[in-house]
Design an enzyme around this catalytic site. Sequence first.
Site, PDB file in Angstrom:
ATOM      1  N   ASN A   8       0.869  -1.187   0.000  1.00  0.00           N
ATOM      2  CA  ASN A   8       0.000   0.000   0.000  1.00  0.00           C
ATOM      3  C   ASN A   8       0.908   1.239   0.000  1.00  0.00           C
ATOM      4  O   ASN A   8       1.690   1.445   0.934  1.00  0.00           O
ATOM      5  CB  ASN A   8      -0.887  -0.050   1.254  1.00  0.00           C
ATOM      6  CG  ASN A   8      -1.798   1.160   1.368  1.00  0.00           C
ATOM      7  OD1 ASN A   8      -1.402   2.280   1.082  1.00  0.00           O
ATOM      8  ND2 ASN A   8      -3.021   0.936   1.809  1.00  0.00           N
ATOM      9  N   ARG A  19       4.951  18.412   1.002  1.00  0.00           N
ATOM     10  CA  ARG A  19       5.707  19.542   0.474  1.00  0.00           C
ATOM     11  C   ARG A  19       5.156  20.096  -0.845  1.00  0.00           C
ATOM     12  O   ARG A  19       5.720  21.017  -1.406  1.00  0.00           O
ATOM     13  CB  ARG A  19       7.168  19.112   0.254  1.00  0.00           C
ATOM     14  CG  ARG A  19       7.998  19.180   1.501  1.00  0.00           C
ATOM     15  CD  ARG A  19       8.183  20.633   1.920  1.00  0.00           C
ATOM     16  NE  ARG A  19       8.826  20.734   3.216  1.00  0.00           N
ATOM     17  CZ  ARG A  19      10.129  20.950   3.385  1.00  0.00           C
ATOM     18  NH1 ARG A  19      10.926  21.066   2.357  1.00  0.00           N
ATOM     19  NH2 ARG A  19      10.622  21.033   4.593  1.00  0.00           N
ATOM     20  N   HIS A  44      -5.392   3.653  -1.825  1.00  0.00           N
ATOM     21  CA  HIS A  44      -6.651   3.905  -1.120  1.00  0.00           C
ATOM     22  C   HIS A  44      -6.969   5.391  -1.257  1.00  0.00           C
ATOM     23  O   HIS A  44      -6.637   6.193  -0.385  1.00  0.00           O
ATOM     24  CB  HIS A  44      -6.477   3.511   0.363  1.00  0.00           C
ATOM     25  CG  HIS A  44      -7.735   3.501   1.150  1.00  0.00           C
ATOM     26  ND1 HIS A  44      -7.993   2.577   2.131  1.00  0.00           N
ATOM     27  CD2 HIS A  44      -8.819   4.300   1.105  1.00  0.00           C
ATOM     28  CE1 HIS A  44      -9.183   2.819   2.665  1.00  0.00           C
ATOM     29  NE2 HIS A  44      -9.698   3.867   2.067  1.00  0.00           N
ATOM     30  N   GLU A  71      -8.654   0.331  -3.137  1.00  0.00           N
ATOM     31  CA  GLU A  71      -9.556   0.123  -2.008  1.00  0.00           C
ATOM     32  C   GLU A  71     -10.177   1.448  -1.598  1.00  0.00           C
ATOM     33  O   GLU A  71      -9.593   2.517  -1.799  1.00  0.00           O
ATOM     34  CB  GLU A  71      -8.824  -0.531  -0.830  1.00  0.00           C
ATOM     35  CG  GLU A  71      -7.703   0.303  -0.279  1.00  0.00           C
ATOM     36  CD  GLU A  71      -6.952  -0.367   0.867  1.00  0.00           C
ATOM     37  OE1 GLU A  71      -6.839  -1.598   0.889  1.00  0.00           O
ATOM     38  OE2 GLU A  71      -6.461   0.376   1.728  1.00  0.00           O
ATOM     39  N   HIS A 192      -4.088  -4.633   7.716  1.00  0.00           N
ATOM     40  CA  HIS A 192      -4.099  -3.540   8.683  1.00  0.00           C
ATOM     41  C   HIS A 192      -3.189  -3.847   9.851  1.00  0.00           C
ATOM     42  O   HIS A 192      -3.363  -4.839  10.543  1.00  0.00           O
ATOM     43  CB  HIS A 192      -5.498  -3.176   9.199  1.00  0.00           C
ATOM     44  CG  HIS A 192      -5.653  -1.687   9.227  1.00  0.00           C
ATOM     45  ND1 HIS A 192      -5.057  -0.891  10.180  1.00  0.00           N
ATOM     46  CD2 HIS A 192      -6.241  -0.825   8.360  1.00  0.00           C
ATOM     47  CE1 HIS A 192      -5.313   0.375   9.902  1.00  0.00           C
ATOM     48  NE2 HIS A 192      -6.003   0.450   8.800  1.00  0.00           N
ATOM     49  N   GLY A 215       0.961  -1.344   4.376  1.00  0.00           N
ATOM     50  CA  GLY A 215       1.465  -0.013   4.062  1.00  0.00           C
ATOM     51  C   GLY A 215       2.304   0.586   5.168  1.00  0.00           C
ATOM     52  O   GLY A 215       3.526   0.663   5.086  1.00  0.00           O
TER      53      GLY A 215
HETATM   54  N1  PXP Z   1      -6.376  -2.805   4.196  1.00  0.00           N
HETATM   55  C1  PXP Z   1      -7.217  -1.749   4.254  1.00  0.00           C
HETATM   56  C2  PXP Z   1      -8.637  -1.950   3.842  1.00  0.00           C
HETATM   57  C3  PXP Z   1      -6.760  -0.482   4.623  1.00  0.00           C
HETATM   58  O1  PXP Z   1      -7.619   0.551   4.676  1.00  0.00           O
HETATM   59  C4  PXP Z   1      -5.410  -0.328   4.957  1.00  0.00           C
HETATM   60  C5  PXP Z   1      -4.888   1.028   5.338  1.00  0.00           C
HETATM   61  O2  PXP Z   1      -5.101   1.942   4.318  1.00  0.00           O
HETATM   62  C6  PXP Z   1      -4.560  -1.453   4.885  1.00  0.00           C
HETATM   63  C7  PXP Z   1      -5.084  -2.676   4.521  1.00  0.00           C
HETATM   64  C8  PXP Z   1      -3.109  -1.373   5.208  1.00  0.00           C
HETATM   65  O3  PXP Z   1      -2.946  -1.086   6.591  1.00  0.00           O
HETATM   66  P1  PXP Z   1      -1.534  -0.661   7.127  1.00  0.00           P
HETATM   67  O4  PXP Z   1      -1.190   0.663   6.516  1.00  0.00           O
HETATM   68  O5  PXP Z   1      -1.714  -0.598   8.605  1.00  0.00           O
HETATM   69  O6  PXP Z   1      -0.549  -1.727   6.700  1.00  0.00           O
END
Ligand code: PXP
Length: 239
Positions: A8, A19, A44, A71, A192, A215
């Site tokens: 991500n 910036r 996202h 997403e 996440h 991410g």
């Molecule tokens: N999955 C979803 C649906 C998310 O909204 C996010 C964060 O944007 C992630 C995965 C990735 O989470 P993290 O940034 O904590 O790795």
Amino acid sequence: MPTKLSVNINKIATLRNARGGNLPNLIQVAKDCERFGAQGITVHPRPDERHIRFEDVYDLKAVLHSELNIEGYPNKKFLALVSEIMPHQCTLVPDAAHVLTSNQGWDVVANFDFLKDIIAEIKNTGARVSLFINPDEIQAEVASRVGADRIEIYTGDFAHNFSKPDKTTLIAPYQRCATMAAALGLGVNAGHDLNLDNLAFFKQHVQPLHEVSIGHALICDALYFGLKKTITLYKNCLK
Ligand code: PXP
């Protein structure tokens, strides 16, 4: 079963936006993630475009070779983007407009009719549709009935409680949810707050696991290890 790593890159866009210029270059970073072994790129776009901008997604689509996963919350603007970009995968999340980050999955039961129409519309573009849900077997079962191809299990609670000793109890709902999804023919993604401490455990205990999308922690680790080594370290957790 191999598990794909989708990086991500929202955080890269956040840094760039701080910036107002083009540093770091989002497109170059995405291409480098692929070059260093990422099997997908996740973006996202949020309604206020504070991270990824909608126009970034067009630029990315033109250069990426791996799986593009878009997403977000399915408002009109998001759906228009998905229908033009035709990504490999679209992950629907129930985020309210100004949440800091996704913090829960869909209540698929309560949103059944809304999601059914939207999922059908997105599938018409050829995209696979994944529904972000909490680790809950009932939500997985309803996700199958509403027409999703996959679920993405929200791993925030797993990650936040990972330091506690009773990992068997912690991981159990994720295992049950993945097993239920697989029995219904759904693919299983997760994401996440996954990181280098908790990812290998999650991978070893939850099957099937088709893809993780990571991410925040990955980009933070890249500050210390560099992007290439970091991607290798995350992929090693998925072996
Ligand atoms: N999955 C979803 C649906 C998310 O909204 C996010 C964060 O944007 C992630 C995965 C990735 O989470 P993290 O940034 O904590 O790795």
